[in-house]
Design a protein around this motif. Sequence first.
Motif, mmCIF file in Angstrom:
data_model
loop_
_atom_site.group_PDB
_atom_site.id
_atom_site.type_symbol
_atom_site.label_atom_id
_atom_site.label_comp_id
_atom_site.label_asym_id
_atom_site.label_seq_id
_atom_site.Cartn_x
_atom_site.Cartn_y
_atom_site.Cartn_z
ATOM 1 N N PHE A 48 0.825 -1.201 0.000
ATOM 2 C CA PHE A 48 0.000 0.000 0.000
ATOM 3 C C PHE A 48 0.864 1.258 0.000
ATOM 4 O O PHE A 48 1.993 1.267 0.489
ATOM 5 C CB PHE A 48 -0.934 -0.008 1.217
ATOM 6 N N LYS A 49 0.297 2.295 -0.538
ATOM 7 C CA LYS A 49 0.993 3.573 -0.602
ATOM 8 C C LYS A 49 1.103 4.178 0.798
ATOM 9 O O LYS A 49 0.134 4.227 1.538
ATOM 10 C CB LYS A 49 0.226 4.541 -1.516
ATOM 11 N N VAL A 50 2.296 4.612 1.152
ATOM 12 C CA VAL A 50 2.532 5.240 2.445
ATOM 13 C C VAL A 50 3.273 6.543 2.222
ATOM 14 O O VAL A 50 3.821 6.803 1.147
ATOM 15 C CB VAL A 50 3.353 4.330 3.397
ATOM 16 N N ARG A 51 3.318 7.383 3.266
ATOM 17 C CA ARG A 51 3.994 8.683 3.172
ATOM 18 C C ARG A 51 5.181 8.671 4.109
ATOM 19 O O ARG A 51 5.023 8.578 5.341
ATOM 20 C CB ARG A 51 3.031 9.808 3.568
ATOM 21 N N ASN A 52 6.375 8.728 3.518
ATOM 22 C CA ASN A 52 7.606 8.748 4.322
ATOM 23 C C ASN A 52 7.671 7.570 5.297
ATOM 24 O O ASN A 52 8.063 7.706 6.458
ATOM 25 C CB ASN A 52 7.714 10.066 5.105
ATOM 26 N N GLY A 53 7.248 6.417 4.831
ATOM 27 C CA GLY A 53 7.313 5.230 5.664
ATOM 28 C C GLY A 53 6.223 5.132 6.720
ATOM 29 O O GLY A 53 6.191 4.202 7.512
ATOM 30 N N TYR A 54 5.323 6.101 6.749
ATOM 31 C CA TYR A 54 4.287 6.120 7.788
ATOM 32 C C TYR A 54 2.925 6.287 7.125
ATOM 33 O O TYR A 54 2.764 7.070 6.194
ATOM 34 C CB TYR A 54 4.532 7.268 8.766
ATOM 35 N N SER A 55 1.969 5.549 7.600
ATOM 36 C CA SER A 55 0.631 5.624 7.007
ATOM 37 C C SER A 55 -0.419 5.566 8.104
ATOM 38 O O SER A 55 -0.535 4.568 8.809
ATOM 39 C CB SER A 55 0.404 4.467 6.031
ATOM 40 N N ASP A 56 -1.173 6.641 8.270
ATOM 41 C CA ASP A 56 -2.275 6.632 9.233
ATOM 42 C C ASP A 56 -3.269 5.533 8.907
ATOM 43 O O ASP A 56 -3.801 4.860 9.794
ATOM 44 C CB ASP A 56 -2.990 7.988 9.227
ATOM 45 N N GLU A 57 -3.507 5.348 7.592
ATOM 46 C CA GLU A 57 -4.483 4.343 7.169
ATOM 47 C C GLU A 57 -4.015 2.934 7.559
ATOM 48 O O GLU A 57 -4.793 2.125 8.054
ATOM 49 C CB GLU A 57 -4.703 4.422 5.659
ATOM 50 N N TRP A 58 -2.722 2.657 7.322
ATOM 51 C CA TRP A 58 -2.214 1.331 7.671
ATOM 52 C C TRP A 58 -2.219 1.130 9.183
ATOM 53 O O TRP A 58 -2.586 0.069 9.685
ATOM 54 C CB TRP A 58 -0.812 1.126 7.121
ATOM 55 N N ASN A 59 -1.794 2.141 9.937
ATOM 56 C CA ASN A 59 -1.771 2.014 11.390
ATOM 57 C C ASN A 59 -3.162 1.771 11.950
ATOM 58 O O ASN A 59 -3.362 0.960 12.855
ATOM 59 C CB ASN A 59 -1.167 3.272 12.020
ATOM 60 N N ASN A 60 -4.148 2.491 11.422
ATOM 61 C CA ASN A 60 -5.525 2.305 11.870
ATOM 62 C C ASN A 60 -6.001 0.893 11.567
ATOM 63 O O ASN A 60 -6.745 0.288 12.351
ATOM 64 C CB ASN A 60 -6.440 3.325 11.188
ATOM 65 N N PHE A 61 -5.535 0.355 10.457
ATOM 66 C CA PHE A 61 -5.950 -0.982 10.042
ATOM 67 C C PHE A 61 -5.244 -2.079 10.831
ATOM 68 O O PHE A 61 -5.883 -3.020 11.299
ATOM 69 C CB PHE A 61 -5.663 -1.165 8.552
ATOM 70 N N ALA A 62 -3.910 -1.957 11.049
ATOM 71 C CA ALA A 62 -3.162 -3.130 11.501
ATOM 72 C C ALA A 62 -2.242 -2.944 12.694
ATOM 73 O O ALA A 62 -1.700 -3.925 13.191
ATOM 74 C CB ALA A 62 -2.330 -3.670 10.326
ATOM 75 N N VAL A 63 -2.020 -1.713 13.183
ATOM 76 C CA VAL A 63 -0.989 -1.512 14.209
ATOM 77 C C VAL A 63 -1.623 -1.136 15.547
ATOM 78 O O VAL A 63 -2.300 -0.114 15.656
ATOM 79 C CB VAL A 63 0.018 -0.423 13.776
ATOM 80 N N ASP A 64 -1.392 -1.970 16.569
ATOM 81 C CA ASP A 64 -1.872 -1.691 17.915
ATOM 82 C C ASP A 64 -0.923 -0.725 18.625
ATOM 83 O O ASP A 64 0.257 -0.634 18.285
ATOM 84 C CB ASP A 64 -1.961 -2.968 18.746
ATOM 85 N N THR A 65 -1.450 -0.001 19.617
ATOM 86 C CA THR A 65 -0.590 0.782 20.504
ATOM 87 C C THR A 65 -0.671 0.162 21.892
ATOM 88 O O THR A 65 -1.678 -0.430 22.255
ATOM 89 C CB THR A 65 -1.029 2.254 20.564
#
Length: 758
Positions: free
Chosen positions: A391-408
């Motif tokens: 998926f397309k990301v911005r400078n190695g960081y993606s709000d969309e990807w984090n919302n989808f797959a990354v827990d905090t």
Amino acid sequence: MKKILALALAATTAFSMFGSSLSASAIDYMDETAFLNDYNATSVTISANKITVSQPVADKDGNVAETKTYEITERQDLLNFAQHIVLGDTPSGAPQSYEAWKAWSGQGAADNRYGMIYMYDYALDKNVENDDAYESALNDFKDYVNQLKNPQTNGSYSIERLFSYWKEAYRTSPEVNVLSGGTSNVRWSAINDAKLNSNNVRQYMTYDSNKNPIPDMTQFDPQDAADYNVYPLITAVYNLGRNESVINSSATSRIVYINKEYTRVIDEVSFADTTNAMDDYYELLSQINEYEESDYTASAWRDVQSYVEKAEAAAEKAVTVNDWEKALKYLKNADAVSAKAVDYSAMQTALMSLYADANGKTKVSYIEKAPPQGNGYVGVGGNYLYQKSDFKVRNGYSDEWNNFAVDTFKSNSSSNPVVDEYSAYSWASKLYYDARNSNGNVKQSQLDKALEDLNEAVDALTATNSVDEWRIVKLQGLVDKAAGFQESDFNTSSRKWTTFVNALDSAEKTLAKANPSSSELDRVTNSLDTALTDIKSSAKSVPSATKDELKDTIKEADKLIANVSTQTGAQVAALREASDDAADVYSRIGISGKDKAVISEVEGAIADLKEAIVNFNNPQGWNKVDGKWYYGEGAENYKGDWYKIGATWFMFNDDGSLKVSEWFQRDGKWYWANENGGLAVGWAKVDGKWYFFKGNNAMKTGWEKVDNNWYYLSSSGAMVTGWNWINGKCYYFYNSGAMAANTTIGGYKVDANGAWIA
């Protein structure tokens, strides 16, 4: 942060007055509580010729050092004594505090002798309480006391007169040991306040090995607890309100005063920080507020509401950590109320669409384990479709990807990770895991919301590469099939209809995107395909009468086609097409799977075929003039537009003549009117080339699946054969136009998707 103990303040009343025990020695402010621990009321006895005042005097440690006795016999002593009398059931004047007493006591030694004499320490004479004579005697006593407080130059004042009024209105001993029957309003209120305050501080208590109460001082700021001597104060309040013998033997003024001091001190001290307990409360409340009544049986839903109401009432008054934990406990009880069994099949389908093995297949086993956390991808063991690199990301960081797959995480230690906020995937996977394994009392509304959030998170991802067009065509075919379904065709008491509608909506939104991701396309295609099969399994049976009517109508049409007389070719073609469509529907009645015919489909086939029969039996409708065909006569002619006659669509020129054997374009799409004037549908051979026309009669280009074979139609619409490069990949098509797949052509191998393997 300073917090006021509102729960304790609410229990106080206007009867909080300084008690009648006075100390002869000066006592520092911070020692006041110690003084109060052994608080004793001044006692008064009165006879016709003498008043005796017994006044306990406490030392600086709060212990009674001595009891002083004063006898009142003289006129001036009587006047001084009267200044200390507080009249009536309800104490009058401003509440007296310890500080106020210190200022007042400096006015002169004579005033120190008597303390404050509260008349509500003396029980009313209940034998005459409701008698007019009692009211008169009470008023006479009050009037005489006021005269003593404001002596006239020539007034006549005597203990005898005071005694005569006193004995008519009051008993001659302090009001103690009276809990019912003879209890005055003031004493009842004081006792009630003491008990309420005692219950309030009970939450701060633990108990030692001898079951003696020990206040939990961790609830208070340590410095304030020391400065205000909170420990002995709340212990005294607790003991006074919980011990019947203590409260029975205590004068009303003592009860009032101790509880007033409790209120004052609690108003001043600071409490331990409540932020964590408060945050936990509101986080759980927010979660419970999303539950729906349909999640529970009627009685269980009432239980949930009852617990939430109790929690909100407790939270409204909460100040300390224990307060918030009490409110939180009610919410946990609400969350623990057993919900109805859930249907997690839609969630299972959605999660499975995120997984595929090397052969493009997915299995339930891929999602039946507890979900991974914070890995930056979805899935385990390599069986996942979604990776950040896709998926397309911005400078190695993606709000969309984090919302989808990354827990905090609150704590991210390898041995004990604590999730602070779940990603859409992890939360959906967790709820599915819990529901599947009957853990956690999962609610249907939770699953539905998590599924919605998961789909939105997936849809927000932007793919790096475009998908093959044939996959778009496959999804479009499913959408076309699903779009005509009606809810009335199905038994919709289950969730299958809602799941089907949601799957169709998601598929239509994906088709509307300019560049949907490969994984999104797989997800919505699989979901809609599954939903079609599921919803058809709940289709209502076609009534026997309806089935027989379709069968008889087909027979009638076939007889007419076999005996054509004056009918036009267009009329025959329209009837034949309607009959063929009806026969296809009839063949699918009673079968299983997503091709099963439903009631509205059968009824539609009957209506179309009957309309075609009417048209067939009405030759006058068609008229041939100068070699051109028209429908209708004069001003009623069909002109300049297309019309459906029977089951067939026709296109008329502006002069009303029928288009025959010609191409025409409308709204950017091409159509072919055959030799009978009917608009082509399905395969049609024109000038030696094959073309395909959809159910709306428009010519197709690009990929098209027909009878389980894939075809490719060039930009002109003509079907291709042989080797062709399409979107950077090479495919082979047989002379029939069908795409070769998973085979070898002339020594060249093509894969399951038809693409040549280099």
